[in-house]
Design an enzyme around this catalytic site. Structure first.
Site, PDB file in Angstrom:
ATOM      1  N   ARG A 128       0.849  -1.191   0.000  1.00 59.39           N
ATOM      2  CA  ARG A 128       0.000   0.000   0.000  1.00 59.39           C
ATOM      3  C   ARG A 128       0.885   1.241   0.000  1.00 59.39           C
ATOM      4  O   ARG A 128       1.960   1.245   0.622  1.00 59.39           O
ATOM      5  CB  ARG A 128      -0.856  -0.027   1.277  1.00 59.39           C
ATOM      6  N   SER A 130      -7.855   0.701   3.001  1.00 58.66           N
ATOM      7  CA  SER A 130      -8.239   0.279   1.650  1.00 58.66           C
ATOM      8  C   SER A 130      -9.422  -0.676   1.717  1.00 58.66           C
ATOM      9  O   SER A 130      -9.684  -1.282   2.758  1.00 58.66           O
ATOM     10  CB  SER A 130      -7.050  -0.437   1.003  1.00 58.66           C
ATOM     11  N   SER A 131     -10.120  -0.803   0.588  1.00 58.94           N
ATOM     12  CA  SER A 131     -11.179  -1.821   0.496  1.00 58.94           C
ATOM     13  C   SER A 131     -10.731  -3.023  -0.333  1.00 58.94           C
ATOM     14  O   SER A 131     -11.488  -3.990  -0.479  1.00 58.94           O
ATOM     15  CB  SER A 131     -12.435  -1.225  -0.154  1.00 58.94           C
ATOM     16  N   THR A 137      -9.082   0.528 -10.500  1.00 56.41           N
ATOM     17  CA  THR A 137      -8.437  -0.523  -9.701  1.00 56.41           C
ATOM     18  C   THR A 137      -8.557  -1.818 -10.511  1.00 56.41           C
ATOM     19  O   THR A 137      -9.401  -1.909 -11.408  1.00 56.41           O
ATOM     20  CB  THR A 137      -9.063  -0.679  -8.296  1.00 56.41           C
ATOM     21  N   THR A 179      -3.909  -0.746  -7.496  1.00 61.50           N
ATOM     22  CA  THR A 179      -4.689   0.462  -7.773  1.00 61.50           C
ATOM     23  C   THR A 179      -3.845   1.727  -7.820  1.00 61.50           C
ATOM     24  O   THR A 179      -2.735   1.757  -7.267  1.00 61.50           O
ATOM     25  CB  THR A 179      -5.773   0.632  -6.666  1.00 61.50           C
ATOM     26  N   GLY A 192     -13.501  -1.817  -7.489  1.00 66.16           N
ATOM     27  CA  GLY A 192     -14.845  -1.300  -7.224  1.00 66.16           C
ATOM     28  C   GLY A 192     -14.975  -0.475  -5.961  1.00 66.16           C
ATOM     29  O   GLY A 192     -16.078  -0.357  -5.429  1.00 66.16           O
ATOM     30  N   GLY A 193     -13.869   0.091  -5.461  1.00 68.94           N
ATOM     31  CA  GLY A 193     -13.953   0.959  -4.282  1.00 68.94           C
ATOM     32  C   GLY A 193     -14.601   0.227  -3.124  1.00 68.94           C
ATOM     33  O   GLY A 193     -14.349  -0.956  -2.891  1.00 68.94           O
ATOM     34  N   ASP A 196      -8.093   8.114   0.327  1.00 71.18           N
ATOM     35  CA  ASP A 196      -8.578   6.982   1.127  1.00 71.18           C
ATOM     36  C   ASP A 196      -8.365   7.205   2.628  1.00 71.18           C
ATOM     37  O   ASP A 196      -8.813   6.399   3.447  1.00 71.18           O
ATOM     38  CB  ASP A 196      -7.923   5.672   0.683  1.00 71.18           C
ATOM     39  N   ASN A 238      -6.108   4.294  -7.374  1.00 69.39           N
ATOM     40  CA  ASN A 238      -7.360   4.859  -6.869  1.00 69.39           C
ATOM     41  C   ASN A 238      -8.295   5.241  -8.014  1.00 69.39           C
ATOM     42  O   ASN A 238      -8.617   4.389  -8.796  1.00 69.39           O
ATOM     43  CB  ASN A 238      -7.129   6.002  -5.885  1.00 69.39           C
TER      44      ASN A 238
HETATM   45  N1  GLY Z   1      -8.277   3.041  -3.574  1.00 65.93           N
HETATM   46  C1  GLY Z   1      -9.325   2.175  -3.286  1.00 65.93           C
HETATM   47  C2  GLY Z   1      -9.042   1.266  -2.163  1.00 65.93           C
HETATM   48  O1  GLY Z   1      -7.882   0.956  -1.911  1.00 65.93           O
HETATM   49  O2  GLY Z   1      -9.944   0.876  -1.486  1.00 65.93           O
END
Ligand code: GLY
Length: 561
Positions: A94, A441-442, A370, A388, A461-462, A412, A390
């Site tokens: 990340r 993050s998701s 992403t 990603t 997909g966020g 984020d 983002n």
């Molecule tokens: N940038 C989207 C995520 O990491 O959730």
């Protein structure tokens, strides 16, 4: 076997696939968002590489051919399973906040969030992690030199690849929604015109950057003359990056989250991903009820009520575990789930309490950027990777001499605690900005292991990544397969705003009526996600690879030899 392969491949060409598989004792399988990435991964496997080698090659190719989704200017999560040690590891690549970052850096003097400050330009960018991951995985988990694994990406960046519909759309969306830097425009909008389908996109500066990474590895990117040039260039255009931020960057190997549900073992992403804990919490709540005995409508209600609670906890408890205490054990414990389950009324949606009334009138992000890919090799090694920059093309800023599109991952973080970000997600202090901290993050790369076999999955997909992976886990464990996991209609609830968003045809009119009677707000939205799944069936010995029909890219002739 070669003939069989050619036949399979020929049929894939006709259907312009993103996913491939072929026959051996364990049939390897690859599912990615772009045929050129699948091809690169397949070639690595065919020349004796393992899933982790293939992951490096695929990751780099996606960085070139899906530049709106991910890239060397961003980060990602790599979930790897080693069939020899039988261990899984989660590689956290990340991005992290620059050391000059501060809690209120995106607020004006009145304490209000400055519109788009965490989304546009170099100030929105965290320190990239993907290059470090590629080096780390090749060195510690792969069998082939990084130099070799990066060649397909280098070639595609230098010689180019044909523009396709999704890329052209992404360029047009980015052009409308953000201010794009001059170098970005030179590559993707020459003469202020979006490319036409089939136009060759070349990224010569990115090719050189990949070459530096290929020949000099981690140090070449993070601690060299190249790093200095990159940082100075970004500072001239307004970033707060320092060379030290790069020197101190490293990926972190973390323990994945493990959870049992319906007799299967799930291996999921731990913080700073919110995926494993949020899904774990939902599944534990479902286990408190006779979930399998419910009607579809009852299931949607219960899943929604569980998501409402788990996403609320996501907002208030989750952040970078190296900076804040994250009560992972509690959040995925049966005792906690049992407490949350007690508050669920099976006949009525839980109203949002007054104290939770935070601005629900947020915008919504399409969440198609992403990217995810899944790999199974013939020895049973697995990789599930989500990466990603983002939102579409990240910050819209390209570093002129290195061709890196910088991420806008700083969005984020909680720019201001309890103010929604571009996905409408709210975050608490746990996810506030601190120097060198990783933003929540998701992204949720996941493995499922059951008596039936295994599934390797994930999606972009966020915030909706979490509900998509959740629904696919439930689907697989109730008889679904790779095709249904990628194709089934989806719905999502994330605590705030208090609405079930669903794809067209996800619910019949009767189900909609029933949900409304129970007090749910419903909103139909356009299709979303781009899930990539590989499954292996213990009984039949078959591997199935499936790419989300929503994301199929057409127009690529694949030549594997
Ligand atoms: N940038 C989207 C995520 O990491 O959730």
């Amino acid at each position: 076997m070669l003939t069989t392969l050619r036949i399979i491949i020929a049929s894939l060409i006709m259907h312009l696939p993103n996913s491939i598989s072929y026959a051996q004792e364990i049939d390897p399988g690859i599912a990615t968002a772009h045929p050129l990435a699948s091809k690169a991964g397949y070639e690595v496997l065919a020349s004796g590489g393992n899933s982790f080698d293939a992951a490096v090659a695929i990751s780099a190719v996606l960085s070139v051919v899906e530049p709106y989704s991910s890239g060397l200017g961003g980060g990602g999560f790599f979930l790897l399973y080693d069939s020899t040690s039988k261990d899984s590891v989660f590689i956290d690549a990340r991005e992290k906040a620059p050391s000059n970052a501060s809690r209120d850096m995106y607020l004006d003097n009145d304490g209000n969030v400055i519109r788009r400050a965490s989304l546009d330009g170099p100030m929105a960018a965290g320190i990239p992690g993907l290059p470090a991951a590629l080096h780390h995985i090749a060195k510690n988990h792969g069998t082939m030199p990084l130099y070799r694994l990066l060649q397909p990406a280098i070639r595609l960046a230098r010689e180019g690849f044909p523009a396709y519909e999704r890329l052209v759309t992404a360029v047009m969306i980015a052009d409308k929604s953000k201010s794009l830097s001059p170098k970005f425009k030179e590559i993707f909008l020459p003469n202020d015109k979006a490319p036409i389908i089939g136009q060759i996109i070349r990224q010569p500066e990115l090719a050189k950057t990949l070459e530096i990474l290929a020949s000099s590895g981690h140090a070449g990117f993070y601690d060299s003359f190249f790093t200095k040039a990159m940082v100075e260039e970004s500072q001239r255009d307004g970033s707060i990056w320092e060379i030290e931020d790069f020197k101190s960057y490293s990926v972190i190997e973390r323990e994945p989250i493990k959870l049992n549900f319906l007799g299967a073992e799930l291996t999921m992403a731990p913080p700073p991903s919110s995926g494993g804990t949020t899904i774990g919490s939902v599944l534990n709540i479902l286990s408190e009820f006779d979930f399998l005995g419910m009607s579809f409508s009852e299931k949607v209600h219960l899943i929604t009520e569980s998501m409402r609670r788990a996403f609320k906890d996501r907002a208030f408890y989750l952040g970078d575990p190296d900076f804040v205490d994250v009560p992972i054990g509690k959040l995925i414990s049966k005792e906690y789930a049992s407490k949350l389950a007690e508050s669920i009324n099976l006949d009525k949606a839980t109203p949002i309490h007054e104290e939770d009334e935070i601005d629900g009138s947020i915008g919504w992000n399409e969440g198609a950027h992403t990217t995810h890919f899944s790999i199974l090799d013939n020895n049973g090694n697995r990789a599930a990777v989500t990466q990603t920059i983002n939102t579409w093309f990240g910050s819209g800023y390209m570093l002129p001499s290195s061709g890196l599109i910088l991420n806008n991952e700083m969005d984020d973080f909680a720019s201001k605690p309890l103010s929604p970000n571009s996905y409408g997600l709210i975050h608490g202090e746990q996810n506030s900005i601190q120097p060198n901290k990783r933003m929540l993050s998701s992204m949720t790369p996941t493995f499922i292991e059951s008596d039936r076999g295994i599934a390797i999955l994930g999606t972009p997909g966020g915030a909706r990544i979490i509900s998509m992976v959740l629904l696919s886990i439930i689907d697989y464990l109730t008889g679904g397969d790779a095709q249904s996991m990628t194709a089934s209609k989806r719905f999502h609830h994330q605590f705030l705003p208090d609405v079930i968003r669903y794809e067209k045809d996800a619910f019949t009119n009767d189900v909609k009526e029933d949900l409304q009677m129970k007090g749910h707000n419903l909103q139909e939205i356009s299709n979303y996600g781009n899930m990539q799944v590989v499954t292996f069936d213990n009984a039949t010995g078959e591997t199935e690879s499936s790419s989300d029909p929503r994301g199929l890219i057409e127009g690529f002739e694949i030549d594997f030899y």
